[in-house]
Design a protein around this motif. Sequence first.
Motif, short mmCIF file in Angstrom:
data_model
loop_
_atom_site.label_atom_id
_atom_site.label_comp_id
_atom_site.label_asym_id
_atom_site.label_seq_id
_atom_site.Cartn_x
_atom_site.Cartn_y
_atom_site.Cartn_z
N MET A 184 84.07 -6.96 40.75
CA MET A 184 85.50 -7.23 40.92
C MET A 184 85.90 -7.04 42.38
SD MET A 184 87.29 -5.50 37.59
CE MET A 184 86.84 -6.01 35.94
N ASN A 185 86.96 -7.74 42.81
CA ASN A 185 87.41 -7.63 44.19
C ASN A 185 88.57 -6.65 44.34
OD1 ASN A 185 85.57 -9.59 45.14
ND2 ASN A 185 86.92 -11.22 44.39
N ILE A 205 92.17 1.58 35.46
CA ILE A 205 91.85 0.63 36.52
C ILE A 205 91.36 -0.69 35.93
CG2 ILE A 205 90.26 0.16 38.43
CD1 ILE A 205 90.44 3.12 39.16
N LYS A 206 90.56 -0.60 34.88
CA LYS A 206 90.02 -1.81 34.25
C LYS A 206 91.17 -2.69 33.74
CE LYS A 206 86.54 -1.02 31.71
NZ LYS A 206 85.70 -0.57 30.57
N LEU A 207 92.17 -2.08 33.11
CA LEU A 207 93.31 -2.84 32.60
C LEU A 207 94.21 -3.33 33.73
CD1 LEU A 207 94.27 -0.63 29.53
CD2 LEU A 207 93.23 -2.89 29.47
N SER A 208 94.46 -2.47 34.71
CA SER A 208 95.36 -2.82 35.81
C SER A 208 94.78 -3.92 36.69
CB SER A 208 95.67 -1.58 36.66
OG SER A 208 96.24 -0.56 35.88
N ALA A 209 93.45 -3.94 36.81
CA ALA A 209 92.80 -4.93 37.67
C ALA A 209 92.98 -6.35 37.16
CB ALA A 209 91.31 -4.61 37.80
N ILE A 253 82.81 10.48 37.57
CA ILE A 253 83.79 9.39 37.46
C ILE A 253 83.93 8.65 38.78
CG2 ILE A 253 86.24 8.86 37.11
CD1 ILE A 253 86.27 11.14 35.05
N ILE A 254 83.99 9.42 39.88
CA ILE A 254 84.11 8.80 41.21
C ILE A 254 82.89 7.94 41.51
CG2 ILE A 254 84.20 9.25 43.68
CD1 ILE A 254 86.83 9.78 42.30
N LYS A 304 81.58 0.08 40.81
CA LYS A 304 82.28 -1.06 40.22
C LYS A 304 83.36 -1.66 41.10
CE LYS A 304 83.46 -0.44 35.90
NZ LYS A 304 84.04 0.21 34.70
N TYR A 305 83.92 -0.84 42.01
CA TYR A 305 85.08 -1.28 42.79
C TYR A 305 84.92 -0.95 44.27
CZ TYR A 305 87.11 -1.11 38.07
OH TYR A 305 87.36 -1.27 36.74
N ASN A 306 85.78 -1.57 45.05
CA ASN A 306 85.91 -1.20 46.46
C ASN A 306 86.82 0.02 46.51
OD1 ASN A 306 86.12 -1.12 49.25
ND2 ASN A 306 87.67 -2.74 49.33
#
Length: 281
Positions: free
Chosen positions: A1-2, A43-47, A71-72, A78-80
């Motif tokens: 994901m971006n 984050i998954k939902l918000s993205a 978690i971090i 997965k993300y930037n």
Amino acid sequence: MNSSIVIVTGLSGAGKTVTLRALEDAGFFCVDNLPSSLIDDFIKLSALSSEKIAVGIDVREKGFLDGIDKIIQKLRGKYNLDLVYLEAETDIVIRRYKETRRPHPLSKAAKGDIEEAIAMEQKMLKSLRDEADSIIDTSSFTPHRLRQYITVALGGLSADYLKFTIISFGFKFGIPQHLDMLLDVRFLPNPHFVDELRPLTGLDEPVKQYIFSSSITAEYIVKIEDLMDFLIPMYKKEGKSSFTLGVGCTGGRHRSPAIVEKAAEFSKKYEISVEVIHRDL
């Protein structure tokens, strides 16, 4: 994901709330004090709807450190991700709490000793501080200066960024909330009383010609522009990130939309973000 994810943490009293508000103004979708176990799902939902997300975590959430390191690391895969840690000198944090008269989140555990509470918090947050991509010492920052810093460093905006929103509305339908300034244009010539203009709106050329053919309208536009010439540079200098101007006539159909469109035209010279809303059209 971006998606670009910013996690804001650090010492209580170091400016996390100001930081999140600055990020929100810069277009981030923000949530504060989220349990660590829910961060990934959030984050998954918000993205799905936002490419810029900011999450604040601190010691207010009971057991928020449980598994936070894993978690971090999972999020980094997965993300930037940018983990931001805010801190300040102990005497500065103590002074800030005295000024606000709010208790430290760990004051009860420290039996009211704020220095002990700060020391406990530093120890609890050590692993996050070690993991942080950015450590920001806010000791010398005012809230205004911190907002400017975050806007540039994390928000991707210039220090003098300002979003100018202009809303046309009808007084008979109520005044919009959260206006910074309101202009009443009910004294201008009213196209409502001209049969061929009544069905039209302030966005139509015949209505504009009728309104702006008046010398009163012409003089008023000059005064509005003079006021904006003075205010907008001052707001940008102060670090104000948004300014909302409401322009109202009786029904919000003719005069106020026409004036708002004219104000939007001359606002282009300020090199700011301009949004026009015709609430009652």
